[in-house]
Design a protein around this motif. Structure first.
Motif, mmCIF file in Angstrom:
data_model
loop_
_atom_site.group_PDB
_atom_site.id
_atom_site.type_symbol
_atom_site.label_atom_id
_atom_site.label_comp_id
_atom_site.label_asym_id
_atom_site.label_seq_id
_atom_site.Cartn_x
_atom_site.Cartn_y
_atom_site.Cartn_z
ATOM 1 N N ASP A 225 0.841 -1.195 0.000
ATOM 2 C CA ASP A 225 0.000 0.000 0.000
ATOM 3 C C ASP A 225 0.875 1.244 0.000
ATOM 4 N N LEU A 226 1.607 1.419 -1.107
ATOM 5 C CA LEU A 226 2.498 2.565 -1.257
ATOM 6 C C LEU A 226 2.106 3.339 -2.510
ATOM 7 N N PRO A 227 2.156 4.662 -2.464
ATOM 8 C CA PRO A 227 1.799 5.449 -3.647
ATOM 9 C C PRO A 227 2.839 5.276 -4.757
ATOM 10 N N ARG A 228 2.387 5.420 -5.999
ATOM 11 C CA ARG A 228 3.295 5.369 -7.146
ATOM 12 C C ARG A 228 3.586 6.783 -7.634
ATOM 13 N N PRO A 229 4.798 7.046 -8.128
ATOM 14 C CA PRO A 229 5.947 6.146 -8.199
ATOM 15 C C PRO A 229 6.531 5.890 -6.812
ATOM 16 N N ARG A 230 7.051 4.708 -6.607
ATOM 17 C CA ARG A 230 7.509 4.302 -5.289
ATOM 18 C C ARG A 230 8.973 4.654 -5.067
ATOM 19 N N ASP A 231 9.239 5.180 -3.900
ATOM 20 C CA ASP A 231 10.573 5.648 -3.530
ATOM 21 C C ASP A 231 11.293 4.548 -2.758
ATOM 22 N N ARG A 232 12.323 3.972 -3.365
ATOM 23 C CA ARG A 232 13.052 2.874 -2.723
ATOM 24 C C ARG A 232 13.790 3.316 -1.462
ATOM 25 N N LYS A 233 13.988 4.615 -1.304
ATOM 26 C CA LYS A 233 14.715 5.106 -0.132
ATOM 27 C C LYS A 233 13.789 5.517 1.011
ATOM 28 N N SER A 234 12.496 5.342 0.816
ATOM 29 C CA SER A 234 11.565 5.752 1.860
ATOM 30 C C SER A 234 11.545 4.735 2.997
ATOM 31 N N PRO A 235 11.266 5.168 4.229
ATOM 32 C CA PRO A 235 11.186 4.236 5.363
ATOM 33 C C PRO A 235 10.149 3.135 5.148
ATOM 34 N N ALA A 236 9.027 3.465 4.516
ATOM 35 C CA ALA A 236 7.985 2.461 4.293
ATOM 36 C C ALA A 236 8.459 1.373 3.337
ATOM 37 N N PHE A 237 9.223 1.774 2.334
ATOM 38 C CA PHE A 237 9.763 0.805 1.375
ATOM 39 C C PHE A 237 10.753 -0.125 2.083
ATOM 40 N N TYR A 238 11.649 0.464 2.888
ATOM 41 C CA TYR A 238 12.613 -0.342 3.652
ATOM 42 C C TYR A 238 11.896 -1.312 4.591
ATOM 43 N N GLU A 239 10.830 -0.836 5.223
ATOM 44 C CA GLU A 239 10.100 -1.664 6.178
ATOM 45 C C GLU A 239 9.482 -2.883 5.494
ATOM 46 N N LEU A 240 8.891 -2.662 4.311
ATOM 47 C CA LEU A 240 8.302 -3.773 3.576
ATOM 48 C C LEU A 240 9.368 -4.756 3.100
#
Length: 272
Positions: A225-240
């Motif tokens: 459940d992440l908005p596009r375009p997705r940021d690979r450096k975001s905390p939510a991306f790292y968490e997933l």
């Protein structure tokens, strides 16, 4: 209604050591407009699962349905993009793209119009008469994609389609796949992607089916459940990334936890 439904799917093979179980009790749905990724360690049966979904092979037990009808043979409303391109080297780009259309018995005029459309859509204009040996890896994969899309499948199955490409080419093709999938004027209705790359799965998919080591089963279905375009450096991306990696590594023999930025899954000691 589910576009594809797997219910209690198991697959085993006879070997000289007895029956070898590849997967057991696989159950999940692929819905209309889904972009679904399947991840898991090497040897857990991800590629086998794609073959079962398309009807190229049959489950030992359980059932797979497409539009509520059992998949009992090769489903021509699905198309596959392979890791190794799977092009016919003696055919040109156009001939490779039209190969599947000719097998369907389409009239020549329709085949010509369809191949021209998807050669254009996939950025292959100007390379119609080139042979695979004359193309880069990225261009060859574009041919494989054009061939798959030309039959206008309801479901596009992708078996590690970017793993043989350099990082920049792979990234470019990932973005193009997303654009094609989100275009309502183009097929498919759903995409099922097999990958070893967790970051790739999170970047592309809306849902990730995480499979365990052999005999594999579904550990969890993870919503992205992440908005596009997705940021690979975001905390939510790292968490997933960390969550999916932990699911896989904790399902088998304990091993040191990888860094959350590591994109590649560990290999099994029993390759499929």
């Amino acid at each position: 209604m589910a576009l594809i439904r797997l219910n209690g799917v198991s697959k085993s093979f006879a070997s000289r050591h007895g029956t070898m179980s590849i997967m057991e009790g696989i159950t999940f749905d692929v819905k209309n407009a889904d972009f679904l990724a399947i991840v898991g360690p090497s040897g857990c049966g991800k590629s086998t699962l794609l073959r079962l979904i398309q009807g190229l092979d049959h489950p030992t037990t359980g059932e797979i349905t497409f539009r509520d009808k059992p998949v009992e043979g090769v489903c021509h409303e699905m198309a596959m993009v392979f890791q190794n391109f799977a092009l016919l080297p003696w055919l040109t780009v156009t001939q490779n793209v039209t190969f599947g259309l000719e097998a369907l018995g389409w009239p020549a005029e329709r085949i010509k119009a369809q191949s021209e459309r998807y050669i254009s859509v996939t950025g292959l204009e100007g390379f119609e008469e080139a042979y695979p040996r004359e193309l880069s890896g990225g261009m060859r994969q574009r041919v494989g994609l054009a061939r798959a899309l030309a039959v206008e499948p309801a479901v596009l199955l992708m078996d590690e389609p970017f793993s043989a490409l350099d990082p920049l080419t792979a990234e470019s093709l990932r973005e193009e796949i997303l654009q094609l999938w989100r275009d309502p004027q183009l097929p498919p209705e759903a995409v099922v992607l097999v990958t070893h790359n967790i970051e790739e799965a999170i970047q592309l998919a809306d849902r990730i089916v995480v499979m365990a080591r052999r005999p594999s089963h579904v550990l969890e279905q993870v919503e992205v459940d992440l908005p596009r375009p997705r940021d690979r450096k975001s905390p939510a991306f790292y968490e997933l990334t960390d969550r999916v990696y932990s699911l896989i590594t904790e399902s088998g023999t304990p091993r040191p936890a990888p860094a959350v930025t590591s994109p590649t899954l560990p290999s099994s000691s029993q390759p499929l």
